[in-house]
Write an enzyme that holds these catalytic residues in place. Structure first.
Site, PDB file in Angstrom:
ATOM      1  N   ILE A  49       2.707  -3.207  -1.652  1.00 41.57           N
ATOM      2  CA  ILE A  49       2.591  -1.845  -2.189  1.00 41.57           C
ATOM      3  C   ILE A  49       1.686  -1.784  -3.422  1.00 41.57           C
ATOM      4  O   ILE A  49       1.017  -0.781  -3.680  1.00 41.57           O
ATOM      5  CB  ILE A  49       3.994  -1.254  -2.503  1.00 41.57           C
ATOM      6  CG1 ILE A  49       3.915   0.244  -2.756  1.00 41.57           C
ATOM      7  CG2 ILE A  49       4.633  -1.950  -3.693  1.00 41.57           C
ATOM      8  CD1 ILE A  49       3.667   1.054  -1.542  1.00 41.57           C
ATOM      9  N   GLY A  52      -2.174  -0.722  -3.506  1.00 36.80           N
ATOM     10  CA  GLY A  52      -2.610   0.668  -3.532  1.00 36.80           C
ATOM     11  C   GLY A  52      -1.945   1.530  -4.580  1.00 36.80           C
ATOM     12  O   GLY A  52      -2.309   2.682  -4.762  1.00 36.80           O
ATOM     13  N   HIS A  53      -0.955   0.984  -5.295  1.00 37.29           N
ATOM     14  CA  HIS A  53      -0.192   1.802  -6.259  1.00 37.29           C
ATOM     15  C   HIS A  53      -0.077   1.058  -7.586  1.00 37.29           C
ATOM     16  O   HIS A  53       0.980   0.501  -7.879  1.00 37.29           O
ATOM     17  CB  HIS A  53       1.202   2.106  -5.705  1.00 37.29           C
ATOM     18  CG  HIS A  53       1.891   3.260  -6.353  1.00 37.29           C
ATOM     19  ND1 HIS A  53       2.729   3.120  -7.436  1.00 37.29           N
ATOM     20  CD2 HIS A  53       1.864   4.576  -6.083  1.00 37.29           C
ATOM     21  CE1 HIS A  53       3.211   4.292  -7.778  1.00 37.29           C
ATOM     22  NE2 HIS A  53       2.692   5.195  -6.976  1.00 37.29           N
ATOM     23  N   PHE A  54      -0.948   1.025  -8.385  1.00 36.94           N
ATOM     24  CA  PHE A  54      -2.319   1.512  -8.389  1.00 36.94           C
ATOM     25  C   PHE A  54      -3.238   0.323  -8.657  1.00 36.94           C
ATOM     26  O   PHE A  54      -2.891  -0.494  -9.513  1.00 36.94           O
ATOM     27  CB  PHE A  54      -2.519   2.571  -9.479  1.00 36.94           C
ATOM     28  CG  PHE A  54      -1.621   3.770  -9.326  1.00 36.94           C
ATOM     29  CD1 PHE A  54      -1.922   4.766  -8.400  1.00 36.94           C
ATOM     30  CD2 PHE A  54      -0.469   3.897 -10.087  1.00 36.94           C
ATOM     31  CE1 PHE A  54      -1.106   5.878  -8.263  1.00 36.94           C
ATOM     32  CE2 PHE A  54       0.354   5.008  -9.944  1.00 36.94           C
ATOM     33  CZ  PHE A  54       0.036   5.996  -9.035  1.00 36.94           C
ATOM     34  N   VAL A  59       2.215  -0.136 -10.513  1.00 38.16           N
ATOM     35  CA  VAL A  59       3.489   0.460 -10.927  1.00 38.16           C
ATOM     36  C   VAL A  59       4.357   0.577  -9.674  1.00 38.16           C
ATOM     37  O   VAL A  59       3.866   0.978  -8.616  1.00 38.16           O
ATOM     38  CB  VAL A  59       3.270   1.870 -11.532  1.00 38.16           C
ATOM     39  CG1 VAL A  59       4.595   2.536 -11.871  1.00 38.16           C
ATOM     40  CG2 VAL A  59       2.381   1.801 -12.759  1.00 38.16           C
TER      41      VAL A  59
END
Length: 147
Positions: A49, A52-54, A59
């Protein structure tokens, strides 16, 4: 009142139907079945995850934090014999507040306390808090149904 128990990761998996990558409870330091729980979840920096976040400033998404509180709530209920082996379903979340970023490498301490239960409908609500290094990071009320 029941004496609190602790659960290893394997014992958590024996109760919850969740599996990686969605199992967000590593172990339980204190559980009073049907009443309360204190559990932990280590936020592995290698989780996909974070690509892409971020990018450049990872986060943990808030939905993961809420899901961790739901799984703690699941354990509060599913540790009671009447709900053993049931499937916990999310019915609702209320009063959600995120108070600090949760970063890769953080360990969440998740606490849930039973607020209400409707045994005839197998529905319960817990008040949940998430702490990181002793600091309140998030809070919510989670309602689940056992089916």
């Amino acid at each position: 009142m029941c004496k609190p128990i602790s659960l290893t990761h394997q014992q958590v998996m024996d109760i919850l139907p969740h599996r990686d990558p969605m199992l967000l409870i590593d172990e339980v330091s204190e559980l009073v079945p049907g009443q309360s729980i204190t559990a932990t979840f280590w936020v592995n920096p290698q989780r996909d995850i974070f690509r892409g976040h971020f990018p450049g400033e990872p986060v943990l998404p808030g939905v993961y934090t809420v899901e961790a509180t739901a799984q703690a709530t699941d354990l509060v209920l599913m540790s009671k014999p009447v709900y053993a082996g049931k499937t916990p379903l999310f019915l609702g979340i209320n009063n959600v507040r995120f108070l600090r970023k949760i970063l890769p490498g953080d360990t969440l301490e998740i606490r849930a306390q039973l607020l209400s239960e409707r045994p005839e409908k197998a529905i319960a609500t817990c008040r949940c808090t998430v702490h990181v290094r002793g600091e309140l990071a998030a809070e919510t009320e989670v309602t689940i149904a056992m089916r």
